[in-house]
Design an enzyme around this catalytic site. Structure first.
Site, PDB file in Angstrom:
ATOM      1  N   SER A 165       0.856  -1.183   0.000  1.00 48.76           N
ATOM      2  CA  SER A 165       0.000   0.000   0.000  1.00 48.76           C
ATOM      3  C   SER A 165       0.895   1.238   0.000  1.00 48.76           C
ATOM      4  O   SER A 165       1.717   1.387  -0.888  1.00 48.76           O
ATOM      5  CB  SER A 165      -0.960  -0.025   1.202  1.00 48.76           C
ATOM      6  OG  SER A 165      -1.872   1.042   1.128  1.00 48.76           O
ATOM      7  N   THR A 166       0.762   2.093   1.005  1.00 45.46           N
ATOM      8  CA  THR A 166       1.532   3.340   1.040  1.00 45.46           C
ATOM      9  C   THR A 166       3.037   3.065   0.958  1.00 45.46           C
ATOM     10  O   THR A 166       3.579   2.304   1.751  1.00 45.46           O
ATOM     11  CB  THR A 166       1.232   4.114   2.342  1.00 45.46           C
ATOM     12  OG1 THR A 166      -0.176   4.237   2.492  1.00 45.46           O
ATOM     13  CG2 THR A 166       1.862   5.485   2.303  1.00 45.46           C
ATOM     14  N   HIS A 191      -2.596  -1.017  -3.438  1.00 48.93           N
ATOM     15  CA  HIS A 191      -3.747  -0.133  -3.251  1.00 48.93           C
ATOM     16  C   HIS A 191      -3.578   1.105  -4.138  1.00 48.93           C
ATOM     17  O   HIS A 191      -2.694   1.921  -3.910  1.00 48.93           O
ATOM     18  CB  HIS A 191      -3.857   0.308  -1.786  1.00 48.93           C
ATOM     19  CG  HIS A 191      -4.132  -0.817  -0.843  1.00 48.93           C
ATOM     20  ND1 HIS A 191      -3.903  -0.723   0.513  1.00 48.93           N
ATOM     21  CD2 HIS A 191      -4.629  -2.066  -1.053  1.00 48.93           C
ATOM     22  CE1 HIS A 191      -4.246  -1.860   1.098  1.00 48.93           C
ATOM     23  NE2 HIS A 191      -4.688  -2.697   0.163  1.00 48.93           N
ATOM     24  N   MET A 284      -0.095   1.083   5.259  1.00 49.25           N
ATOM     25  CA  MET A 284      -0.829   1.342   6.491  1.00 49.25           C
ATOM     26  C   MET A 284      -1.979   0.353   6.612  1.00 49.25           C
ATOM     27  O   MET A 284      -2.602  -0.024   5.637  1.00 49.25           O
ATOM     28  CB  MET A 284      -1.378   2.774   6.471  1.00 49.25           C
ATOM     29  CG  MET A 284      -2.096   3.195   7.734  1.00 49.25           C
ATOM     30  SD  MET A 284      -2.712   4.889   7.604  1.00 49.25           S
ATOM     31  CE  MET A 284      -3.384   5.128   9.248  1.00 49.25           C
ATOM     32  N   ASP A 287      -4.427  -4.970   5.828  1.00 50.71           N
ATOM     33  CA  ASP A 287      -4.767  -5.762   4.643  1.00 50.71           C
ATOM     34  C   ASP A 287      -3.582  -6.649   4.256  1.00 50.71           C
ATOM     35  O   ASP A 287      -2.448  -6.184   4.175  1.00 50.71           O
ATOM     36  CB  ASP A 287      -5.133  -4.833   3.480  1.00 50.71           C
ATOM     37  CG  ASP A 287      -5.646  -5.596   2.265  1.00 50.71           C
ATOM     38  OD1 ASP A 287      -6.178  -6.703   2.442  1.00 50.71           O
ATOM     39  OD2 ASP A 287      -5.508  -5.062   1.145  1.00 50.71           O
TER      40      ASP A 287
END
Length: 349
Positions: A165-166, A191, A284, A287
């Site tokens: 993600s991030t 993401h 973050m 998931d």
């Protein structure tokens, strides 16, 4: 303690809207706004914000030029506010390569329909950015050394699964750029909203020896190829007619996301089992932890990005705490860990 934010945008309306959105929950304080990078430079010095939101198209200095100078001279977490266009997607990915933590896509014309969702998403990104380690990343870590792996050969039917993600744009690029072209197929859940994943895949294809594409439904998974989950679609792996193939669906959000890392990893655990290897990278939230635990329980080798090299040590931390990873490793070493696990699979076969 509230998060101090500086909003940088040449539009007075956008500055006002973003400021109102950010302060809604009370934990974010907009300490100032700036109309261009020249204005922003002075206000960063005097206000010392925790996070900066930055537009790309601005007068006096392009946002990308300003970002490059900022990350070199005074590393600060930056969230880009981007337009949903092909040009906007390309510039946003370049901003992430230059050191921006994350981005949000501007709502559609006149903010129809999606303003509340946009605001909630922006606040979440600001909170993640405030916890990110851009100073550590900027100070201590150069690009991954180009030490080519000799092989990642594996038995037929093996698969690599990666979730992030991030901070994942750069982390995934690092891993893929070190993978040899004899590796099994790679499936990736990052993401990212629709409109950006095609450009992300194209950019990876440009900088890696592998062939990287945005996944489409029912594609046959081929060695030496990587498949990026399409924005706003879940990516799963299925076996059909003796071949591993992609499945794209638009069903409900899972673990708060679509694409969801959990959805991908769980399908890999069920379909590929011990013939898979998996990596969970910076991001973050949680998931991917559940799905990666399923992969490990099915006999797969799993690795998590270590805290020192993760821009946001959230998803890898949860996966580690829940026993989903065999080991943790810095981002520069993850390709090697995956390749070694694949070689062991080949030897065992």
């Amino acid at each position: 303690m509230s998060i101090k934010v500086l909003v940088v945008d040449d539009s007075a309306l956008i500055r006002e809207v973003l400021s109102r959105m950010l302060t809604r929950d009370g934990d974010i304080d907009v300490v100032g706004t700036a109309k261009d990078p020249i204005d922003a430079r002075e206000k960063i010095k005097t206000l010392n914000p925790d996070v900066v939101t930055l537009d790309i198209e601005m007068p006096n200095m392009n946002g990308l030029q300003f970002l490059e100078k900022l990350m070199r001279l005074r590393p600060t977490p930056v969230v880009m506010v981007s337009t949903l266009t092909k040009k906007g997607a390309s510039e946003t990915l370049l901003a992430l390569e230059l050191g921006a933590v994350d981005f949000v896509a501007k709502p559609s014309a006149e903010f129809e329909g999606g303003l509340d969702g946009f605001g909630a998403n922006l606040r979440d990104k600001i909170r993640a950015a405030a916890k990110s380690d851009v100073r550590g990343r900027s100070a201590g870590r150069a690009d991954a050394p180009k030490v080519p792996l000799k092989t990642a050969a594996a038995p037929s039917g093996a698969l690599i699964a990666i979730g992030a993600s991030t901070g994942g744009v750069e982390a995934i690029r690092t891993v893929l750029s070190l993978m040899p072209t004899d590796c099994p197929p790679i499936v990736i859940a990052q993401h990212m909203p629709p409109g950006f994943t095609a450009r992300f895949a194209a950019r990876l294809d440009e900088v890696c020896d592998l062939t990287v594409v945005e996944a489409d439904d029912r594609m046959v998974l081929l060695p030496g190829h990587a498949y990026v989950a399409k924005g706003d679609y879940h990516l799963r792996v299925e076996r059909s007619s003796g071949q591993l193939k992609t499945r794209l669906t638009h069903d409900e959000l899972e673990s708060g996301h679509r694409p969801s890392v959990d959805v991908l990893f769980e399908s890999v655990a069920r379909t590929v089992g011990a013939m898979a290897v998996g990596a969970i990278l910076t991001g973050m939230g949680r998931d991917g932890a559940r799905g990666l635990k399923m992969m490990r329980d099915a006999g797969a080798y799993t690795v998590g990005q270590s805290q020192g090299s993760a821009l946001v040590y959230g998803m890898p931390r949860v996966a580690f705490e829940e026993g989903a990873v065999v080991e943790q490793a810095p981002i520069e070493a993850i390709a090697g860990r995956l390749a070694n696990a694949l070689v062991r699979l080949k030897s065992a076969a």
